[in-house]
Design an enzyme around this catalytic site. Structure first.
Site, PDB file in Angstrom:
ATOM      1  CD  GLU A  65      17.539  43.254  -8.095  1.00 18.94           C
ATOM      2  OE1 GLU A  65      17.379  44.418  -7.695  1.00 18.94           O
ATOM      3  OE2 GLU A  65      17.910  42.976  -9.258  1.00 18.94           O
ATOM      4  CG  ASN A 114      16.044  47.780  -7.746  1.00 17.09           C
ATOM      5  OD1 ASN A 114      17.042  48.008  -7.065  1.00 17.09           O
ATOM      6  ND2 ASN A 114      15.855  46.619  -8.348  1.00 17.09           N
ATOM      7  CG  HIS A 126      19.872  46.407  -5.926  1.00 13.49           C
ATOM      8  ND1 HIS A 126      19.655  46.080  -7.244  1.00 13.49           N
ATOM      9  CD2 HIS A 126      21.103  46.977  -5.909  1.00 13.49           C
ATOM     10  CE1 HIS A 126      20.688  46.429  -7.964  1.00 13.49           C
ATOM     11  NE2 HIS A 126      21.591  46.976  -7.187  1.00 13.49           N
ATOM     12  CG  ASP A 161      26.895  42.168  -5.291  1.00 16.05           C
ATOM     13  OD1 ASP A 161      28.075  42.510  -5.497  1.00 16.05           O
ATOM     14  OD2 ASP A 161      25.966  42.976  -5.283  1.00 16.05           O
TER      15      ASP A 161
HETATM   16  N1  LIG Z   1      25.247  44.625  -7.293  1.00 14.43           N
HETATM   17  C1  LIG Z   1      25.770  45.916  -7.458  1.00 14.43           C
HETATM   18  C2  LIG Z   1      25.552  46.661  -6.174  1.00 14.43           C
HETATM   19  O1  LIG Z   1      26.344  46.065  -5.166  1.00 14.43           O
HETATM   20  C3  LIG Z   1      25.891  48.126  -6.370  1.00 14.43           C
HETATM   21  O2  LIG Z   1      25.745  48.763  -5.155  1.00 14.43           O
HETATM   22  C4  LIG Z   1      24.966  48.718  -7.384  1.00 14.43           C
HETATM   23  C5  LIG Z   1      25.141  50.214  -7.587  1.00 14.43           C
HETATM   24  O3  LIG Z   1      25.879  50.482  -8.736  1.00 14.43           O
HETATM   25  P1  LIG Z   1      26.337  51.896  -9.248  1.00 14.43           P
HETATM   26  O4  LIG Z   1      27.291  52.427  -8.255  1.00 14.43           O
HETATM   27  O5  LIG Z   1      26.989  51.629 -10.569  1.00 14.43           O
HETATM   28  O6  LIG Z   1      25.129  52.740  -9.368  1.00 14.43           O
HETATM   29  O7  LIG Z   1      25.259  48.049  -8.579  1.00 14.43           O
HETATM   30  C6  LIG Z   1      25.143  46.648  -8.640  1.00 14.43           C
HETATM   31  O8  LIG Z   1      23.799  46.373  -8.759  1.00 14.43           O
END
Ligand SMILES: N[C@@H]1[C@@H](O)[C@H](O)[C@@H](COP(=O)(O)O)O[C@@H]1O
Length: 261
Positions: free
Chosen positions: A155, A148, A150, A82
């Site tokens: 989302e 949430n 995702h 992403d």
């Molecule tokens: N788009 C990214 C996701 O691909 C990732 O998995 C998520 C978790 O992040 P963290 O590891 O900082 O909790 O963060 C962002 O939202």
């Protein structure tokens, strides 16, 4: 070589769940399994393709995987999940920047296909990236989980288990934007892009193997819901329970609300 300390292993539907004592142990445990897998597939095929995640949870894991050695990165083709819409690769909050600094510069892969956040024609960029993925099947996908539920930027409001798209543009939920500010990637909410590119759920599920990481107490609630409630787009990560080769790595904090922990 250091050996990680696995506290518990169980399955929820098809999903295998490993629980480690700490985030460091989790990172090391996941890195050891990934290293083994990559070395095996590179014995059988000339190159392998990985879909990489970003986020703070990936940091120790990526560091451990690189530090362990033994993987021939010059035979790996890398993609990512992403990117924010409208962001330049040089922006330190972009996922492109994160991956360039943390992975590409360190390991020199055969190729790294980035989503161009600042592409002038976003829908054409979705098609370009989708075509790359369609013609280069993914051997391994790394994932994190949003609070949430995702995965990538699918989302709950836009997730579709039968999505006809491979890559799409989505509107980010405000809670997701707030977390990016809290983590220090953006100075305030207004600075966080409202839209992003994401690889869709069917594209993620087309990967031969999935390695999903979730650490810390902030993930305990979603981990419990995703594993103990029904499989639903309201908690996109719950779909991993239907994949034939998906593995969830937790630490004692993110596993702390599980009934049978
Ligand atoms: N788009 C990214 C996701 O691909 C990732 O998995 C998520 C978790 O992040 P963290 O590891 O900082 O909790 O963060 C962002 O939202």
């Amino acid at each position: 070589m250091l050996v990680s300390n696995l506290l518990k292993s169980q399955s929820v539907d098809h999903l295998s769940v490993n629980v480690y004592s700490s985030e460091f142990e989790l990172a090391l445990g996941a890195a050891q399994i990934v290293r083994e897998y990559l070395m095996n597939i590179l014995d059988q095929q000339t190159e392998a393709r990985i879909l990489l995640a970003t986020g703070n949870t990936q940091i120790q894991f990526l560091d451990a995987l690189i530090a362990l050695g033994g993987v021939d990165w010059s035979r790996l083709v890398l993609f990512h999940l992403d990117e924010y819409l409208g962001i330049k690769a040089e922006n330190t909050a972009s996922f492109c920047y994160y991956l360039r600094e943390r992975v590409e510069k360190k390991v020199k892969p055969k190729q790294f296909h980035y989503i161009k956040g600042d592409a002038t024609e976003p829908l054409t960029e979705c098609d370009r990236y989708a075509n790359l993925l369609k013609t280069q099947p993914i051997d391994l996908c790394f994932l994190g989980i949003g609070q949430n539920g995702h995965i990538a930027f699918n989302e709950p409001s836009v997730a579709n288990f039968n999505d006809p798209h491979w890559v799409k543009l989505v509107k980010l939920e405000e809670s997701t934007q707030q977390i990016q500010v809290k983590q220090g990637y953006f100075p305030n909410l207004d600075a966080v892009p409202q839209y992003a590119y994401t690889v869709t759920i069917p594209t993620i599920l087309s990967s031969k193997k999935i390695i999903c990481l979730a650490s810390g107490i902030n993930k305990a609630g979603i981990v419990k819901t995703a594993l103990e409630e029904e499989i639903t787009v309201s908690y996109p990560v719950s779909i991993l329970r239907r994949h034939q080769n998906a593995h969830l790595f937790l630490d004692a904090h993110s596993a702390s609300l599980l009934q049978n922990r």
